[in-house]
Design a protein around this motif. Structure first.
Motif, short mmCIF file in Angstrom:
data_model
loop_
_atom_site.label_atom_id
_atom_site.label_comp_id
_atom_site.label_asym_id
_atom_site.label_seq_id
_atom_site.Cartn_x
_atom_site.Cartn_y
_atom_site.Cartn_z
N UNK A 60 0.83 -1.20 0.00
CA UNK A 60 0.00 0.00 0.00
C UNK A 60 0.87 1.25 0.00
N UNK A 61 0.55 2.15 -0.94
CA UNK A 61 1.20 3.45 -1.01
C UNK A 61 0.16 4.50 -0.68
N UNK A 62 0.48 5.35 0.29
CA UNK A 62 -0.44 6.39 0.71
C UNK A 62 0.28 7.73 0.70
N UNK A 63 -0.34 8.71 0.06
CA UNK A 63 0.21 10.07 0.07
C UNK A 63 -0.95 11.05 0.00
N UNK A 64 -0.61 12.33 0.08
CA UNK A 64 -1.64 13.36 -0.05
C UNK A 64 -2.11 13.49 -1.49
N UNK A 65 -1.33 12.96 -2.44
CA UNK A 65 -1.67 13.06 -3.86
C UNK A 65 -2.38 11.83 -4.40
N UNK A 66 -2.59 10.83 -3.57
CA UNK A 66 -3.28 9.63 -4.04
C UNK A 66 -2.96 8.43 -3.17
N UNK A 67 -3.68 7.35 -3.46
CA UNK A 67 -3.52 6.12 -2.71
C UNK A 67 -3.61 4.96 -3.69
N UNK A 68 -2.78 3.93 -3.50
CA UNK A 68 -2.81 2.77 -4.37
C UNK A 68 -2.48 1.53 -3.55
N UNK A 69 -3.04 0.41 -3.97
CA UNK A 69 -2.81 -0.87 -3.31
C UNK A 69 -2.56 -1.92 -4.38
N UNK A 70 -1.49 -2.70 -4.20
CA UNK A 70 -1.13 -3.75 -5.14
C UNK A 70 -1.08 -5.07 -4.37
N UNK A 71 -1.88 -6.07 -4.76
CA UNK A 71 -1.79 -7.38 -4.10
C UNK A 71 -0.42 -8.00 -4.35
N UNK A 72 0.22 -8.50 -3.30
CA UNK A 72 1.57 -9.04 -3.45
C UNK A 72 1.61 -10.29 -4.31
N UNK A 73 0.54 -11.07 -4.35
CA UNK A 73 0.55 -12.27 -5.20
C UNK A 73 0.57 -11.92 -6.68
N UNK A 74 0.21 -10.68 -7.05
CA UNK A 74 0.25 -10.25 -8.45
C UNK A 74 1.59 -9.62 -8.83
N UNK A 75 2.50 -9.45 -7.88
CA UNK A 75 3.83 -8.87 -8.16
C UNK A 75 4.70 -9.95 -8.78
N UNK A 76 5.10 -9.74 -10.03
CA UNK A 76 5.91 -10.71 -10.75
C UNK A 76 7.40 -10.51 -10.57
N UNK A 77 7.81 -9.29 -10.28
CA UNK A 77 9.24 -9.03 -10.13
C UNK A 77 9.47 -7.86 -9.18
N UNK A 78 10.44 -8.03 -8.29
CA UNK A 78 10.86 -6.99 -7.35
C UNK A 78 12.36 -6.83 -7.52
N UNK A 79 12.81 -5.64 -7.83
CA UNK A 79 14.24 -5.38 -8.04
C UNK A 79 14.64 -4.19 -7.19
N UNK A 80 15.76 -4.31 -6.48
CA UNK A 80 16.28 -3.19 -5.70
C UNK A 80 17.58 -2.72 -6.33
N UNK A 81 17.94 -1.49 -6.03
CA UNK A 81 19.18 -0.94 -6.56
C UNK A 81 19.62 0.27 -5.75
N UNK A 82 20.81 0.74 -6.07
CA UNK A 82 21.37 1.93 -5.44
C UNK A 82 21.49 3.01 -6.49
N UNK A 83 21.24 4.23 -6.10
CA UNK A 83 21.31 5.35 -7.04
C UNK A 83 21.74 6.59 -6.26
N UNK A 84 21.79 7.70 -6.95
CA UNK A 84 22.09 8.96 -6.29
C UNK A 84 21.31 10.06 -6.98
N UNK A 85 21.16 11.17 -6.29
CA UNK A 85 20.49 12.33 -6.87
C UNK A 85 21.24 13.58 -6.45
N UNK A 86 21.04 14.64 -7.22
CA UNK A 86 21.72 15.89 -6.90
C UNK A 86 21.26 16.41 -5.54
N UNK A 87 22.17 16.97 -4.79
CA UNK A 87 21.82 17.57 -3.50
C UNK A 87 21.06 18.86 -3.73
N UNK A 88 21.53 19.68 -4.68
CA UNK A 88 20.87 20.95 -4.98
C UNK A 88 19.90 20.72 -6.13
#
Length: 175
Positions: A60-88
């Motif tokens: 479940x993702x909840x924010x002030x801009x919307x809400x969504x729910x994804x059943x975990x049994x329907x998730x076919x792939x989960x991938x994690x990674x490392x990244x970076x973003x500009x500080x400024x």
């Protein structure tokens, strides 16, 4: 003199007791992981900040801009990674480009690390969707492990050992 030293000892005892009570407050379970949904969830605007949590077999993702729910049994792939973003970023990041003597380019080299979590899932009609989340460093892998424990699937197995040893290889014994 004795009264003054007793007051000092009492104050010191209260300070020590106060510091030992602080970790108990900090160790309370979190209500979810703070993330930014970069893109992909239906009904949620891109780059929406919110909370991602696992509840009752759903992501479940909840924010002030919307809400969504994804059943975990329907998730076919989960991938994690490392990244970076500009500080400024934003207006300040744009204004740094106008800094004299190339210092704006130098300021763009300052980067903040973050983790990414990408999911691929099917909706109730069988259509394929994907979503990308960014979060603080060290949050994506534990979330992935919990998702897999609750029924999600992945094409890249979770590595238990930080040295890069695959879990199956660690279990094998050499004769």
């Amino acid at each position: 003199m004795v009264l003054r030293s007793m007051r000092t000892a009492t104050i010191a005892l209260l300070i020590v007791a106060g510091f030992t009570a602080l970790p108990a407050v900090a160790q309370q379970p979190a209500a979810g992981t703070k993330v930014t949904q970069f893109m992909g969830l239906e009904g949620v605007k891109p780059k929406a900040g919110g909370t991602l949590m696992l509840d009752g077999g759903n992501l479940q993702f909840t924010s002030s801009k919307g809400k969504a729910s994804v059943p975990l049994h329907s998730v076919e792939d989960v991938v994690t990674g490392n990244d970076s973003q500009r500080v400024f970023r934003g207006t300040i990041g744009t204004l740094t480009m106008f800094a004299p003597y190339g210092s704006g380019r130098f300021l763009s080299l300052f980067r903040a690390k973050l983790d990414t979590l990408t999911i691929q899932y099917r909706d109730s009609d069988g259509a394929l969707h994907g979503a990308i989340f960014t979060m603080a460093v060290g949050k994506a892998d534990p979330l992935k492990k919990e998702m897999l424990a609750q029924g999600a699937h992945t094409s890249i197995p979770v590595e238990e050992d930080a040295r890069g040893v695959k879990p199956d290889a660690a279990k094998e014994k050499k004769p």
